[in-house]
Structure formats: C-alpha cells, structure tokens
Design a protein around this motif. Structure first.
Motif, PDB file in Angstrom:
ATOM      1  N   GLU A   1     -46.666  14.340  20.416  1.00 49.34           N
ATOM      2  CA  GLU A   1     -47.525  15.435  19.936  1.00 49.34           C
ATOM      3  C   GLU A   1     -48.513  14.830  18.937  1.00 49.34           C
ATOM      4  OE1 GLU A   1     -47.061  17.659  16.639  1.00 49.34           O
ATOM      5  OE2 GLU A   1     -46.807  15.593  15.967  1.00 49.34           O
TER       6      GLU A   1
ATOM      7  N   THR B   1     -49.872  16.159  15.779  1.00 52.30           N
ATOM      8  CA  THR B   1     -50.000  16.504  14.357  1.00 52.30           C
ATOM      9  C   THR B   1     -49.429  15.436  13.415  1.00 52.30           C
ATOM     10  OG1 THR B   1     -49.783  18.781  15.095  1.00 52.30           O
ATOM     11  CG2 THR B   1     -49.675  18.417  12.735  1.00 52.30           C
TER      12      THR B   1
ATOM     13  N   GLY C   1     -52.375  22.797  26.053  1.00 52.13           N
ATOM     14  CA  GLY C   1     -52.116  21.867  27.159  1.00 52.13           C
ATOM     15  C   GLY C   1     -53.242  21.940  28.173  1.00 52.13           C
TER      16      GLY C   1
ATOM     17  N   GLN D   1     -53.517  17.123  25.792  1.00 54.71           N
ATOM     18  CA  GLN D   1     -53.668  18.227  24.829  1.00 54.71           C
ATOM     19  C   GLN D   1     -55.011  18.090  24.133  1.00 54.71           C
ATOM     20  OE1 GLN D   1     -50.828  18.002  21.655  1.00 54.71           O
ATOM     21  NE2 GLN D   1     -49.270  19.187  22.707  1.00 54.71           N
TER      22      GLN D   1
ATOM     23  N   ALA E   1     -45.920  28.108  27.763  1.00 57.35           N
ATOM     24  CA  ALA E   1     -47.017  28.493  26.869  1.00 57.35           C
ATOM     25  C   ALA E   1     -48.202  27.567  27.103  1.00 57.35           C
ATOM     26  CB  ALA E   1     -46.567  28.400  25.420  1.00 57.35           C
ATOM     27  N   VAL E   2     -49.398  28.120  26.995  1.00 54.57           N
ATOM     28  CA  VAL E   2     -50.574  27.293  27.233  1.00 54.57           C
ATOM     29  C   VAL E   2     -51.037  26.634  25.932  1.00 54.57           C
ATOM     30  CG1 VAL E   2     -52.378  29.005  26.907  1.00 54.57           C
ATOM     31  CG2 VAL E   2     -52.638  27.278  28.657  1.00 54.57           C
ATOM     32  N   GLY E   3     -50.567  27.151  24.828  1.00 58.62           N
ATOM     33  CA  GLY E   3     -50.931  26.550  23.549  1.00 58.62           C
ATOM     34  C   GLY E   3     -50.084  27.137  22.440  1.00 58.62           C
TER      35      GLY E   3
ATOM     36  N   TYR F   1     -41.990  21.263  11.502  1.00 63.91           N
ATOM     37  CA  TYR F   1     -42.867  21.258  10.329  1.00 63.91           C
ATOM     38  C   TYR F   1     -43.496  22.603   9.958  1.00 63.91           C
ATOM     39  CZ  TYR F   1     -46.099  19.855  14.186  1.00 63.91           C
ATOM     40  OH  TYR F   1     -46.781  19.739  15.359  1.00 63.91           O
ATOM     41  N   TYR F   2     -43.261  23.634  10.755  1.00 58.66           N
ATOM     42  CA  TYR F   2     -43.988  24.886  10.509  1.00 58.66           C
ATOM     43  C   TYR F   2     -43.495  25.672   9.298  1.00 58.66           C
ATOM     44  CZ  TYR F   2     -46.190  24.083  14.980  1.00 58.66           C
ATOM     45  OH  TYR F   2     -46.910  23.536  15.997  1.00 58.66           O
TER      46      TYR F   2
ATOM     47  N   ARG G   1     -43.728  13.195  26.821  1.00 59.83           N
ATOM     48  CA  ARG G   1     -42.402  13.752  26.506  1.00 59.83           C
ATOM     49  C   ARG G   1     -41.521  13.568  27.728  1.00 59.83           C
ATOM     50  NH1 ARG G   1     -43.924  19.511  23.449  1.00 59.83           N
ATOM     51  NH2 ARG G   1     -45.407  18.553  22.021  1.00 59.83           N
TER      52      ARG G   1
ATOM     53  N   GLU H   1     -56.806  20.526  13.592  1.00 57.35           N
ATOM     54  CA  GLU H   1     -56.015  20.555  12.363  1.00 57.35           C
ATOM     55  C   GLU H   1     -56.963  20.784  11.168  1.00 57.35           C
ATOM     56  OE1 GLU H   1     -52.880  20.328  13.119  1.00 57.35           O
ATOM     57  OE2 GLU H   1     -52.764  19.019  14.868  1.00 57.35           O
TER      58      GLU H   1
ATOM     59  N   TYR I   1     -44.951  18.198  32.399  1.00 56.01           N
ATOM     60  CA  TYR I   1     -45.089  16.808  32.827  1.00 56.01           C
ATOM     61  C   TYR I   1     -44.577  15.866  31.751  1.00 56.01           C
ATOM     62  CZ  TYR I   1     -48.223  19.532  35.665  1.00 56.01           C
ATOM     63  OH  TYR I   1     -48.726  20.516  36.464  1.00 56.01           O
TER      64      TYR I   1
ATOM     65  N   ARG J   1     -40.934  28.230  17.522  1.00 56.67           N
ATOM     66  CA  ARG J   1     -41.572  26.941  17.852  1.00 56.67           C
ATOM     67  C   ARG J   1     -40.552  25.795  17.806  1.00 56.67           C
ATOM     68  NH1 ARG J   1     -45.495  26.026  20.019  1.00 56.67           N
ATOM     69  NH2 ARG J   1     -46.623  24.613  18.676  1.00 56.67           N
TER      70      ARG J   1
HETATM   71  P1  HAM Z   1     -46.516  22.235  21.376  1.00 55.61           P
HETATM   72  O1  HAM Z   1     -46.286  23.702  21.514  1.00 55.61           O
HETATM   73  O2  HAM Z   1     -45.326  21.358  21.466  1.00 55.61           O
HETATM   74  O3  HAM Z   1     -47.278  22.036  20.006  1.00 55.61           O
HETATM   75  O4  HAM Z   1     -47.549  21.764  22.462  1.00 55.61           O
HETATM   76  C1  HAM Z   1     -48.794  22.398  22.604  1.00 55.61           C
HETATM   77  C2  HAM Z   1     -49.101  22.640  24.070  1.00 55.61           C
HETATM   78  O5  HAM Z   1     -49.014  21.413  24.812  1.00 55.61           O
HETATM   79  C3  HAM Z   1     -48.110  23.548  24.779  1.00 55.61           C
HETATM   80  O6  HAM Z   1     -48.388  24.901  24.521  1.00 55.61           O
HETATM   81  C4  HAM Z   1     -48.344  23.181  26.225  1.00 55.61           C
HETATM   82  O7  HAM Z   1     -49.462  23.852  26.748  1.00 55.61           O
HETATM   83  C5  HAM Z   1     -48.648  21.698  26.145  1.00 55.61           C
HETATM   84  N1  HAM Z   1     -47.446  20.935  26.530  1.00 55.61           N
HETATM   85  C6  HAM Z   1     -46.380  20.633  25.753  1.00 55.61           C
HETATM   86  N2  HAM Z   1     -45.455  19.954  26.466  1.00 55.61           N
HETATM   87  C7  HAM Z   1     -45.956  19.830  27.721  1.00 55.61           C
HETATM   88  C8  HAM Z   1     -45.477  19.219  28.932  1.00 55.61           C
HETATM   89  N3  HAM Z   1     -44.315  18.584  28.986  1.00 55.61           N
HETATM   90  N4  HAM Z   1     -46.266  19.282  30.029  1.00 55.61           N
HETATM   91  C9  HAM Z   1     -47.462  19.927  29.995  1.00 55.61           C
HETATM   92  N5  HAM Z   1     -47.966  20.504  28.885  1.00 55.61           N
HETATM   93  C10 HAM Z   1     -47.217  20.472  27.775  1.00 55.61           C
HETATM   94  C11 HAM Z   1     -47.658  20.827  19.497  1.00 55.61           C
HETATM   95  O8  HAM Z   1     -47.659  19.812  20.140  1.00 55.61           O
HETATM   96  C12 HAM Z   1     -48.168  20.908  18.092  1.00 55.61           C
HETATM   97  N6  HAM Z   1     -48.529  19.548  17.655  1.00 55.61           N
HETATM   98  C13 HAM Z   1     -49.323  21.869  17.988  1.00 55.61           C
HETATM   99  C14 HAM Z   1     -49.879  21.938  16.601  1.00 55.61           C
HETATM  100  C15 HAM Z   1     -50.995  21.347  16.149  1.00 55.61           C
HETATM  101  N7  HAM Z   1     -49.332  22.584  15.595  1.00 55.61           N
HETATM  102  C16 HAM Z   1     -50.061  22.400  14.526  1.00 55.61           C
HETATM  103  N8  HAM Z   1     -51.073  21.634  14.835  1.00 55.61           N
END
Ligand code: HAM
Length: 451
Positions: free
Chosen positions: A93, A95, A319, A138, A292-294, A274-275, A124, A142, A133, A270
């Motif tokens: 990720e 952040t 994503g 992404q 979730a899309v984001g 860290y939230y 991941r 921030e 995937y 979530r």
């Molecule tokens: P997250 O919810 O883990 O947040 O990931 C954000 C988006 O990445 C998800 O909503 C999804 O659309 C996409 N995503 C995550 N895992 C996958 C996967 N295995 N395959 C396809 N798409 C995926 C974060 O990563 C935080 N860093 C967001 C954030 C930024 N919070 C604060 N600042």
C-alpha cells in the motif's frame, strides 16, 4: 503433451505470469492512460504534487506503518531477504512509504499541509479472484500536517470528482464511519474483547486469532456466524469522545453541504491499523463491501509511529484495476489516441532511404505514422494498412523516387494519386485535418539557479 511426442516436436515450455499478476496489453493501456490523465488533472487543479516511493522498502516501513497484526502484514506481503540479509518488502500500500519519505526528506518544514498524490503498482499475496490481484494499481492522495474535518471531506470529494470524470459516479456508494482517537478506541477494544470472550467457538479461525490482536477487525468479517455476532456487538458510538463526536458531525455536515450522499456504517473499520477518526470506503451499489473500489481515512498517529512528531494526516486510495472493471461492465470506453493516420509503404533500398525522412517529417508535424520497413510486396504492405484500419497509405517505389513524387492512397475509397514529394506532408495534413494532428508540446525548460 502426448505420450508419442518425439524429440523433434517437444517445444520449450512457455512461461506465464504468476497467478494474480497480469500484463497490461495495449487496449487496457487506453483505460490506464485515461484514468491517470483524469487523476493528474484533478490533482493539479487542487495543488497536489506527485510522489513516487520505491516499489521495494525495508519491511519495517510496513510492519510499523500498516500494523503488525493486520492481514496485510501477517499474510499478504511479498517479503524476502536481500543479498545482505536485510528484510525487504514489495509495497502492499502507499501511505506508509509516503510517510517514511515525508520524514526522511524533512517535509515537515514545507508549507503545510503537504499535499501529495501517487499512481503506482502495489503487491499483496491475496487469493486471486475477479477484482482481486496480487499486483494491482492504485492512485492515492495524502494531505499531511493539518487536522480538520473539512479536509476529510475534500478527500472524499476528490474521489467523487474522479469517478464523475470516469462516468462512474452513480454506481458507487460512500460508506463512512468514525473510529475515534487511539485513546477512545482502546476502551472500545476492551469492551469488544469482553463481549466476544466465551463466544470464541462461534468465530471463524481468523477471527479467533484476531480477537486479542486486532478485535476491531471482527466487526467487518464476512463469515456468516461472525457477521451475526458482530451485529450484536457493542457499538463504538457509545465510546466516542466529545472530540470524536464533533469531528464526525462536522464531516457529515460538510458532506451534506457538497451534496455528497453517504451511508453511515458503524461496522466499517478498514484493514489497516493507522486510521483514527473518519474512515470511508466506496462500494459498488450492486455488490456491497466485497470489492471496494477505494477507501481511506484520517491517520493522525502515523507520523509519530514512523518516528516523527505528532502530525495529523488524511488520505485515500482507489484501485485502478477495479475502476477499469467497472468502466468495462458499464460499457464506458476511454478516448483512444492510438489510431494511426498514415502507413508508408516502400519498395527498394532507395525508396526505403527516402521514406526515413518523410516519416520523420510527418511525425514532427503531428501525423501519426508507421513505416512498413520490411521486404514485403506493396500488396501485402497495403493489406497491413487495412488491418490497422489506417485511412491513408503513402507508396514510394523506385519510379517515384526518380520522379520526386509519391503516391497517396485513400484506403477506404481505394483511390490513389501522385503528389510532389516536397508537398506530401501538407497534402496529408489537409486530408487529416489540422485539429486531428497529434501535436506535442513538451513545454520549455527554463534556466534557474541550482540551489
Ligand atoms: P486499501 O483499502 O487497502 O487502502 O486499498 C485501496 C484500494 O485498492 C481498494 O479499495 C481496492 O480498490 C484496491 N485494492 C486493494 N487490494 C487490491 C487487490 N488485491 N486487487 C485489486 N485491487 C485492490 C489503502 O491501501 C490505503 N493506503 C488507502 C489510504 C491512503 N488511506 C489513507 N491514505
């Protein structure tokens, strides 16, 4: 391979990509390019600047940043030792790396808040399935250094603007929650543990394991029994401090002000540690929270966890692969700029030599040009032009070279005519139209001092 295969017809096994990891082929690049363009545009409008953190970081960055007891860190990271025996991880990720960089480069002394965005691949080791995937893209935003519910809402609004530009605004639903400060949450965690004690046998294996390490995660487990139990679990609302409540009320007020519809979801916690305060996700209205899309939220404690001083921050990520999936499902096509205007066909060495300059002149003028440089006959070169649906072909043989002319062929009408070689670029521009040229202006470099 059949048993009767002989040595001669045994082929070398072709290598495929690993499960959950994909090539981005040209057609999908049109979607990627479009989404990146929209993100860059919206970021620039709001004064965000771009950052790229390394794909590979010390494992410590994510262990500390994302949280040791999260699924991402415990089960999903690509971690290995480098040749010096240091533990390295492909970033799961964005952040944690951004905050590591914020501290490493003294961004605390930049004008606050520091507003950054990124568009990058992440990794991941998840179970591959539709929309999930092991390597995925992404974009994320921030805002570091300022604490105000208005910023939480501006982040949500940024995502909405991008969805709107992509034609997807109406298919997503915003889910929000407030999970309070670390302090109010620790009292709630205790209450949750007390509630679940004695009910462990009804929990799935993962939740039994999470109970003492990360009890909040039990609330959003999708297993049926866990879900039933979590519905009856104590609600965080009763543990919110005055400050949490005020923050949450302001967020809702500002969302209403901007006409952004939302659903309150007290089980949204979530997956990253860290939230603090506001958390949110964007769900597909028809399928809910599965993919979730984001998502994002406020993370006021992370800078400190990473070794800095107390610094508030908020952000989100979406994503890109999932957005593309939704665009395709909704028949939304990105604008394509990959269409070719002209194919230059040639016969003979002398013609080939002349072609090189003509191709250069056409491209410099903004005509999208491919040269057919092989040794194929003119007929098969024209077939190629048809295959690529190129509207015009230029044909140059030894007679034309001698005469200083070139043939322009309209591929649709099947008509052709000779023009003087010196005029060919402008003749083609007339046919294509000045507005359709691919004009590229990189912008001018300017002289400045190096310090
Ligand atoms: P997250 O919810 O883990 O947040 O990931 C954000 C988006 O990445 C998800 O909503 C999804 O659309 C996409 N995503 C995550 N895992 C996958 C996967 N295995 N395959 C396809 N798409 C995926 C974060 O990563 C935080 N860093 C967001 C954030 C930024 N919070 C604060 N600042």
């Amino acid at each position: 391979m059949s048993d009767t295969a002989t040595d001669e017809n045994v082929k070398v096994r072709r290598i495929q990509t690993a499960p959950g990891i994909h090539d981005i082929l040209p057609k999908d690049h049109e979607y990627h390019t479009f989404i990146k363009k929209v993100v860059r545009h919206r970021a620039r409008q709001a004064g965000f600047t771009r950052i790229t953190t390394p794909v590979l970081e010390f494992t410590e960055v994510f262990k500390r940043g994302v949280g040791e007891h999260t699924d991402v860190v415990e089960k999903e990271m690509y971690t290995f030792e480098d040749r010096s025996g240091r533990s390295m991880t492909l970033k799961p990720e964005g952040t944690a790396g951004v905050i590591r960089s914020y501290l490493q480069h003294g961004m605390g002394s930049w004008p606050a808040p520091v507003e950054l965005y990124y568009i990058e691949p992440h990794f991941r080791y998840d179970r591959p399935q539709k929309g999930r995937y092991r390597m995925f893209w992404q974009f994320g935003f921030e805002v570091i250094g300022e604490d105000d519910p208005a910023l939480d809402v501006q982040m949500i609004q940024m995502a909405f603007k991008i969805f709107e530009d992509l034609g997807l605004k109406d298919i997503f639903e915003l889910q929000i929650n407030n999970i309070g400060t670390l302090k109010s949450r620790s009292q709630y965690k205790e209450a949750l543990i007390n509630y679940y004690i004695g009910k462990e046998r009804s929990l799935c294996e993962a939740c039994q394991d999470r109970l003492h390490k990360n009890p909040l995660r039990l609330l959003d487990c999708k297993e049926e029994d866990c879900s039933i139990l979590s519905e009856l679990a104590p609600k965080f609302e009763a543990y919110r401090s005055k400050e949490d409540k005020e923050h949450h009320e302001k967020v809702k007020e500002f969302l209403e002000e901007l006409n952004i519809p939302f659903k309150e979801n007290d089980r949204l916690v979530r997956g990253l540690d860290y939230y603090t305060q506001t958390v949110w996700e964007f769900w597909d209205k028809s399928t809910g929270g599965q993919n979730a899309v984001g998502g994002g939220g406020r993370y006021d404690g992370l800078v400190e966890i990473m070794g800095g001083t107390e610094t508030p921050a908020v952000g989100f990520a979406c994503g890109i692969d999932r957005l593309i999936m939704h665009m395709k499902q909704n028949n939304l096509l990105p604008p394509s700029k990959d269409n070719i205007h002209v194919l230059v066909a040639q016969l003979g060495d002398l013609a080939k030599k002349k072609c090189l300059r003509i191709i250069e002149a056409l491209r410099d003028r903004g005509v999208k040009t491919v040269g057919s440089m092989g040794k194929a006959s003119i007929k098969s070169q024209l077939k190629l032009a048809n295959k690529h649906q190129v509207p015009y072909a230029l044909i140059l043989g030894s007679t034309e070279v001698r005469e200083g002319s070139i043939i322009i062929r309209d591929m649709k009408k099947g008509q052709q005519r000779h023009v003087a070689m010196d005029n060919v670029v402008e003749e083609i521009v007339k046919l294509i139209g000045e507005d359709n040229l691919d004009k590229y202006t990189p912008g001018e470099v300017s002289l400045g001092s190096s310090d």
